[in-house]
Design an enzyme around this catalytic site. Sequence first.
Site, PDB file in Angstrom:
ATOM      1  N   MET A   1       0.833  -1.193   0.000  1.00 21.27           N
ATOM      2  CA  MET A   1       0.000   0.000   0.000  1.00 21.27           C
ATOM      3  C   MET A   1       0.871   1.248   0.000  1.00 21.27           C
ATOM      4  SD  MET A   1      -3.017   1.263  -0.028  1.00 21.27           S
ATOM      5  CE  MET A   1      -3.145   3.027  -0.175  1.00 21.27           C
ATOM      6  N   GLU A   2       0.490   2.192  -0.859  1.00 19.48           N
ATOM      7  CA  GLU A   2       1.322   3.361  -1.159  1.00 19.48           C
ATOM      8  C   GLU A   2       1.123   4.542  -0.223  1.00 19.48           C
ATOM      9  OE1 GLU A   2      -1.264   2.216  -3.131  1.00 19.48           O
ATOM     10  OE2 GLU A   2      -2.384   3.886  -4.003  1.00 19.48           O
TER      11      GLU A   2
ATOM     12  N   GLU B   1       4.670   0.844  -5.802  1.00 17.92           N
ATOM     13  CA  GLU B   1       4.213   1.682  -4.671  1.00 17.92           C
ATOM     14  C   GLU B   1       4.960   3.015  -4.675  1.00 17.92           C
ATOM     15  OE1 GLU B   1       1.581   0.525  -3.552  1.00 17.92           O
ATOM     16  OE2 GLU B   1       1.890  -1.530  -4.217  1.00 17.92           O
TER      17      GLU B   1
ATOM     18  N   GLU C   1      -4.178   3.246 -10.838  1.00 17.50           N
ATOM     19  CA  GLU C   1      -3.661   1.873 -10.876  1.00 17.50           C
ATOM     20  C   GLU C   1      -3.177   1.447 -12.260  1.00 17.50           C
ATOM     21  OE1 GLU C   1      -2.720   0.635  -8.376  1.00 17.50           O
ATOM     22  OE2 GLU C   1      -3.961   1.432  -6.749  1.00 17.50           O
TER      23      GLU C   1
HETATM   24  N1  B3K Z   1      -3.489   0.704  -3.790  1.00 19.73           N
HETATM   25  C1  B3K Z   1      -3.242  -0.559  -3.164  1.00 19.73           C
HETATM   26  C2  B3K Z   1      -4.393  -1.513  -3.257  1.00 19.73           C
HETATM   27  C3  B3K Z   1      -5.454  -1.276  -2.262  1.00 19.73           C
HETATM   28  C4  B3K Z   1      -6.493  -2.374  -2.313  1.00 19.73           C
HETATM   29  C5  B3K Z   1      -7.653  -2.055  -1.461  1.00 19.73           C
HETATM   30  N2  B3K Z   1      -8.615  -3.139  -1.423  1.00 19.73           N
HETATM   31  C6  B3K Z   1      -2.019  -1.213  -3.679  1.00 19.73           C
HETATM   32  C7  B3K Z   1      -1.590  -0.842  -5.039  1.00 19.73           C
HETATM   33  O1  B3K Z   1      -2.266  -0.993  -6.021  1.00 19.73           O
HETATM   34  O2  B3K Z   1      -0.530  -0.312  -5.153  1.00 19.73           O
HETATM   35 ZN    ZN Z   2      -1.264   0.391  -7.184  1.00 25.22          ZN
END
Ligand code: B3K
Ligand code: ZN
Length: 879
Positions: A270-271, A305, A327
């Site tokens: 998680m970023e 990330e 994403e």
């Molecule tokens: N942004 C997070 C993923 C979060 C998922 C929430 N259910 C990791 C990523 O894509 O970098």
């Molecule tokens: Zn991501």
Amino acid sequence: MRSDNAAPILLKDYRQTPYIIDNVELDFRLHPTSTTVRTKLHMRRRDGIAAGTPLELDGDDLKLASVAMDDIPLDDEAYEATPEKLVIHSPEAEPFTLTIDTEINPSTNTQLMGLYVSSGTFCTQCEAEGFRRITYFYDRPDVLATYTTRITASKKAYPVLLGNGNLVESGDVPSTDQHYAVWHDPHPKPSYLFALVAGNLAHIDADYTTASGKAVKLSIFVEHGNETQADWAMDSLIRSMRWDEKVFGREYDLDVFNIVAISDFNMGAMENKGLNIFNDKYILADPDTASDGDYAGIETVVAHEYFHNWTGNRITCRDWFQLCLKEGLTVFRDQEFSSDERSRAVKRIADVQRLKAAQFPEDSGPLAHPVRPEQYKEINNFYTATIYEKGAELVRMIKILLGESGFRKGMDLYFKRHDGDAATIEDFLKSFEDATGKDLSGFSLWYAQAGTPTLTAQTSHDPSAQTFTLKLTQVTPPTPGQQDKKPVVMPVRFGLVGPKGKDMAFSNVEGATVEGDVIILDQAEQTVVFHGISEKPVASLLRGFSAPVNLRSDLTLEEQLFLMRHDIDSFNRWQSAQTVATRLLVARSQGESLPQEDAFIDAMGVIASDQTLDNAFRALALQLPSEADLAREIAENVDPEALALAHEGLRTAIGQRLYGCFRELYTALTPEDASFSPSAQAAGTRALRNRLLGYLAASGEAEGIHLVKAHFDAANNMTDRLAALTLFVHLDLPGKNEALDAFEARHKSNHLAMDKWFTVQATSPAASTLERVKELTEHAGFSWTNPNRVRSLVGAFCAGNQRRFNESDGSGYDYLAEVTLKIDPKNPQLAARILNAFRSWRALEPERQMKAKAALNSILASEQSLSTDTKDIAERCLQ
Ligand code: B3K
Ligand code: ZN
């Protein structure tokens, strides 16, 4: 998790919040079972909003202790508080400070969303809607505020206290065993990027100087004793930072960058701003316990990330419908990074394999949705291969359409224009249009239409007219809720390969816009005519997989074999091998053996022996399409058992026909010294050698089987040891149990290595596999509450063992229904993710379909109350 039976949330309903939160002060008093959180929100009413408009904040499972406006406690009638929301009926003063006290229990938080405890460490996960499990808030991505976080905890139990941004103050709390730290993040951010960590952790550090000369302290925090296992992650981080400066002109913007590795984590990482939290699987590596795939995965996820700092954090999403804005774009960026660090062709093949394995089936089944969905019931179920992987393909196509420099100009403008914004896909596309003057309106349909387009190509050559004609047709199939699709703008990179294997020159082309070696398709049907082509070429289409489509061409097997040997585009060389193998395997599964089999096997021998090719490429080219690949190609009435048998048969035939050649190559690749390097080149050599060993063992020759044992015993790294163990188990070779025991004895104290031991057994084609999986759930190293364990055993069986999950008696489906119901009350996200293994049930033959459907219905009919996550997947699978 929202309440049951909630109406879907719609993109068209988007509205700004009536109030603005400028900054947030958080004060955490950490205790495993009773943590108190004081939240001070500095707020004001948005222009144009009537005074006294109710203020409605989100909560999830919260207990309000008190609430005050400008430090004056609110009367009971002035507000309403439930676990799901806090409503201040009529805030009068303006601007105002709202102070909210909540009390939470991190140690019973098994959902792993919000604040929870993992192996004694406090940590958070707030994306997408976890912050509302900590305090009442506008928990949505378009509410950007600066945060100051004060953390107080026992100094002995939790010596490390981390927050977002920079550390501004720390010290002991007089006359107590507590200490505190205050972190301030000057960059306005949405609540999903909030993070906090407190624990007894070790760390490794590095100093980094940005291109403009700013000093940054980099640290990676791990459990004591694991420090040396974080070196590769640190190396990957430093390379990512340099790369983003060079390729996108993006520098880091805080004094520190912290990463923490956690063992209980629902996804990869998680970023959170300045404080990335990772599943330890994507941080920890050493040669003995991590495979080459793990090393590559760490490099990619660390980079991903880190890259979010600009694509996601500095520019975030207006709402969750825009998730691919951060994403898809960030996956594209991490793919480009790894391509630059490793072999571009090999990386592209691996990415396309992944896209086809994960996204294509999603896009052709009941869970299909557009890259930008227009509705959802549970946002956690939309962190999908479509948003991530197909989202990245769309960015890649923009780059092909605009060219290298047009793409960079568009990205520069996007960063300049939207830094500090919560943006939309329209904003993103407009930046490219304004920077280059090109119109992307036809292209933008890709974001709105679900389904993988089929591109059909018919070729013909007229020697007397000296013309070569390419008739291209595109159709995007109907998907749930979307019937009629329009043609999209599609870049088709191509070459005309002449009889000697060289690309032919062409200049006089009609029927479509051709830019360099790219045909830009923009209609349902286009006939492209090349003039002055005297000899019949073989069309090499969709080079580099320039668009995420299913290509159906009229090329004969002989022409595909020709491309397999000669195409200058490595991707299409690999693709031709896959196309031929797929046709041979499908024929075998229908009881037929095609005459071209020997020619195909010989062409494999040629690739295997071609020293001019990258070892990693050779390893990929020698890989047969998986059973899941074949199921996807067949698309209906699928019998996984027949496909598995066809696969086994062709593998044995290759092993037997090429035994001598492969044996010689295998020996030549055997390393002379025991040193280990995780480099792409060394990994490529291991991949090729392990691929060859697979065929030697599958040949049935006694020597081939002995080689597996020798390989296992001599292995000085996880990649080789795991490759041999997989052959022992999947081919049921003599010595299998001894090998499993030896692996277990060696790695029993390392959870991540033991995950591989679980997966190897869960993916075995043996008839007893389901029983073995059930047995292994009782193993001391297994845990139903740790997502990595569940995924490596149960997830691997359901999603990675086509043959046994799809057993004709329906036992695999019943087991998946049972474990979903078991996991759901504790961890809905994990349950829903595992349940995705049903996404292709409609493509199965009728008997299996019936059994899968019954299992899905049994979940919905269960007396236990289901999470929104699980209910949503089960319902959509059945719709
Ligand atoms: N942004 C997070 C993923 C979060 C998922 C929430 N259910 C990791 C990523 O894509 O970098
Ligand atoms: Zn991501």
